[in-house]
Design an enzyme around this catalytic site. Structure first.
Site, PDB file in Angstrom:
ATOM      1  N   GLU A 311       5.683  -3.822   8.399  1.00 22.06           N
ATOM      2  CA  GLU A 311       5.592  -2.381   8.646  1.00 22.06           C
ATOM      3  C   GLU A 311       4.146  -1.996   8.435  1.00 22.06           C
ATOM      4  O   GLU A 311       3.702  -1.823   7.312  1.00 22.06           O
ATOM      5  CB  GLU A 311       6.497  -1.605   7.683  1.00 22.06           C
ATOM      6  CG  GLU A 311       7.964  -1.959   7.762  1.00 22.06           C
ATOM      7  CD  GLU A 311       8.558  -1.719   9.132  1.00 22.06           C
ATOM      8  OE1 GLU A 311       7.952  -0.957   9.931  1.00 22.06           O
ATOM      9  OE2 GLU A 311       9.609  -2.307   9.427  1.00 22.06           O
ATOM     10  N   LEU A 312       3.400  -1.878   9.511  1.00 22.98           N
ATOM     11  CA  LEU A 312       1.962  -1.684   9.388  1.00 22.98           C
ATOM     12  C   LEU A 312       1.599  -0.226   9.690  1.00 22.98           C
ATOM     13  O   LEU A 312       2.445   0.651   9.630  1.00 22.98           O
ATOM     14  CB  LEU A 312       1.252  -2.686  10.298  1.00 22.98           C
ATOM     15  CG  LEU A 312       1.787  -4.124  10.118  1.00 22.98           C
ATOM     16  CD1 LEU A 312       1.141  -5.082  11.094  1.00 22.98           C
ATOM     17  CD2 LEU A 312       1.607  -4.621   8.688  1.00 22.98           C
TER      18      LEU A 312
END
Ligand SMILES: *[C@@H]1O[C@H](CO)[C@@H](O)[C@H](O)[C@H]1NC(C)=O
Length: 599
Positions: A311-312
């Protein structure tokens, strides 16, 4: 009058609406787990919060040059409050040995935990949920002290999100993880096919600092409900409070007779994360953080081919059409940009506004932004809208992005520089910023800001807006504001992203049934929702015979040793046509070939 009432009471409308009320109250209020309150009651747990996190703790030891790095010892983390610059203490970055010990302890506890029932796991989650709701204030204070956010931002971003996830998991977890029956197809019609959702073992989570409580607890909820142990690597930026937060889960486990070892945490610098990811005993990694670090995580995970969920960052666009209900839109966009001082992966980073309403939009935002008050809500109480920033050393970068935009024609209407707080001169505040007339050639459009900067861009047509919104390598969340739901949905379909909300910001995360995640350099894999819970499992495919009398029998014609290869081939190829053909006559012919050759 009476006859009208009597008519109504006997009308289908009345019956239907009362049925609906009964159904809804059963569905949302009298949930099945309510009965478990009697059969498997929750326990009350108490945990003392660190004295430094109390509002009346005002020890005057301010850090001179705010930094978590101790120049005399690289394994030490200096903890301080970004909103006041008060020094909280020191923590030590975990050693590789400590990481391995944590994994081994979790693994041992997990062997017992994997045998617990869903009802037992729900009981632990309900105890956690009850604790969180009863101690909202304490948890928010702890989060505020370590991250510099406001109490309201913490109540929304830390508590609301966490209890929403707990409740969804309590209500839906078992259904989602029950063996799922799948169709077996014509050829295998005598088989029962299903997917078994089994624990992976020990999973790891490496989480970011922007929501120290929620980011730490979120992965734990799904991991343990699915029967796993977990080791959380908390961020060095908020090392001071990880212990308190994880203690909530560990105490809840212990209160119900389970081993607290199931949930472990380690804190520290990059090498701590690396040791966790490279461990052969860790069977899945959830990473919440930046794209450059995400790449390193993926590289390290290749050591043992450990699966990862990344999850960037994001560069979320909000597209405001000229028919939007502005009285609803303005406050939502304000919160979308300035919630948590803009330190949100799904914060609104680009506001695209239709030409027809552009000037009015800029004027209104200038007014609203000029009224925002910065400070430590923990110590000042009232009159604080926005908190401090965790990364003070990043201010130069933010200013360079703003300067680049201004040099290329953008107008800086408000803010644009650090804010010197009269009470806390060493604290890390950045002024709420309004930057308008932003165009795609400016660096600020392509780089994540993660700060309190509203960048406004102008568009003429829907096609224009979609093209500009999609021109970012990030693709996490997004919003469309319009009074025409259909037009909004059409734009939503065309946006390159993992999540989109019509007339709202980030609320997909409060619908915890929905998966959370992005595409492009915003990462891949999903946490939250059915997808996220199942990602914590080995999705094992399983078949068995539906009736014990009907089993797979290898027909003599293809049994080893094969008597006549050409007959055997005719037989096998006819099966293929019969079972999977698209032409009915061919399939019928295939049956006759089969009948002829099946001896
Ligand atoms: C196999 O069966 C085909 C068709 O019945 C026949 O023509 C052929 O001679 C057989 N081959 C052998 C090796 O028996």
């Amino acid at each position: 009058m009476l006859s009208i009432i009597l008519d109504f009471l006997s009308s289908p409308l009345y019956l239907a609406s009362s049925a609906a009320v009964c159904f809804l109250s059963y569905y949302w209020i009298v949930t099945p787990d309510l009965f478990e309150n009697f059969t498997l009651p929750t326990k009350t747990i108490t945990i003392e919060i660190p004295k430094e996190c109390k509002a009346d703790w005002t020890e005057d030891s301010f850090i001179d040059t705010p930094s978590i790095i101790d120049k005399t010892d690289p394994s030490v983390i200096i903890c301080y409050d970004p909103a006041t610059a008060r020094i909280l203490g020191k923590k030590r970055s975990a050693s590789k040995e400590q990481v391995n010990q944590a994994i081994i302890a979790a693994k041992k506890a997990q062997e017992q935990w994997s045998k617990t029932t869903f009802a037992q796991r729900r009981q632990v989650l309900r105890t956690i949920c009850e604790f969180v709701l009863k101690n909202q204030q304490d948890i928010c204070k702890v989060s505020c002290r370590d991250s510099g956010k406001t109490m309201v931002d913490a109540a929304l971003g830390e508590i609301l999100t966490t209890v929403a996830k707990l409740r969804w998991t309590i209500e839906n977890g078992e259904r989602v993880l029950k063996p799922s029956r799948r169709s077996s197809g014509l050829l295998m019609m005598y088989k029962l096919a299903m997917v078994l959702y089994q624990p992976r073992g020990v999973v790891g989570a490496i989480v970011s600092w922007n929501y120290p409580f929620h980011n730490t607890i979120g992965p734990v909820i799904s991991a343990i409900f699915a029967g796993n142990g977990i080791v959380v690597k908390t961020s060095e930026m908020v090392a001071f409070t990880s212990d308190y937060f994880l203690q909530i889960v560990r105490s809840a486990l212990e209160a119900h007779g389970h081993s607290a070892d199931l949930v472990q945490y380690v804190t520290g610098f990059a090498d701590v994360g690396k040791a966790l990811v490279e461990s052969p005993l860790v069977s899945h990694i959830t990473f919440i953080g930046s794209a450059p670090v995400g790449k390193k995580i993926m590289q390290a995970a290749s050591t043992n081919l450990t699966p990862v969920t990344l999850e960037l960052g994001g560069k979320d666009a909000a597209i405001v059409l000229d028919d939007a209900d502005m009285s609803q839109c303005y406050p939502v966009i304000m919160r979308g940009v300035f919630q948590n001082a803009g330190q949100n992966c799904i914060g609104i980073e680009r506001v695209l506004v239709h030409t027809n309403i552009y000037d009015a939009f800029v004027k209104e935002m200038a007014t609203r932004i000029s009224k925002l008050r910065l400070g430590s809500s923990l110590e000042q109480g009232e009159n604080v809208d926005m908190g401090a920033m965790a990364m003070g050393h990043n201010f130069g970068y933010l200013q360079s992005l703003i300067q680049d935009a201004v040099s290329k024609g953008a107008r800086l209407i408000a803010g644009g520089k650090p804010y010197l707080h009269p009470l806390y001169p060493k604290a890390q505040y950045f002024m709420p910023t309004l930057l308008v007339d932003v165009t795609p050639d400016m660096d600020i459009v392509h780089n994540e800001v993660f700060g309190p900067i509203m960048t406004v861009m102008k568009f003429n047509s829907h096609v224009d807006a979609i093209r500009v919104a999609n021109a970012s390598p990030f693709a996490l969340g997004s919003s469309v504001f319009t009074s025409n739901v259909k037009a909004g949905r059409k734009i939503a379909m065309a946006l390159k992203c993992g999540m989109v909300n019509n007339n709202d910001f980030g609320v997909n995360y409060l619908c915890q049934s929905l998966p959370f995640g992005g595409v492009g350099i915003s990462g891949f894999g999903r946490f939250a929702g059915e997808e996220g819970l199942r990602a914590m499992c080995n999705e094992k495919s399983y078949t068995e015979d539906m009736f014990s009398a009907v089993k797979t029998k290898i027909p003599p014609v293809v049994d080893y040793p094969i008597k006549n290869a050409s007959i055997a081939f005719d037989f096998a190829s006819s099966i293929n046509i019969f079972a999977f053909g698209t032409n009915l006559i061919d399939r019928f012919k295939a049956v006759t070939t089969l009948a002829k050759n099946a001896q």
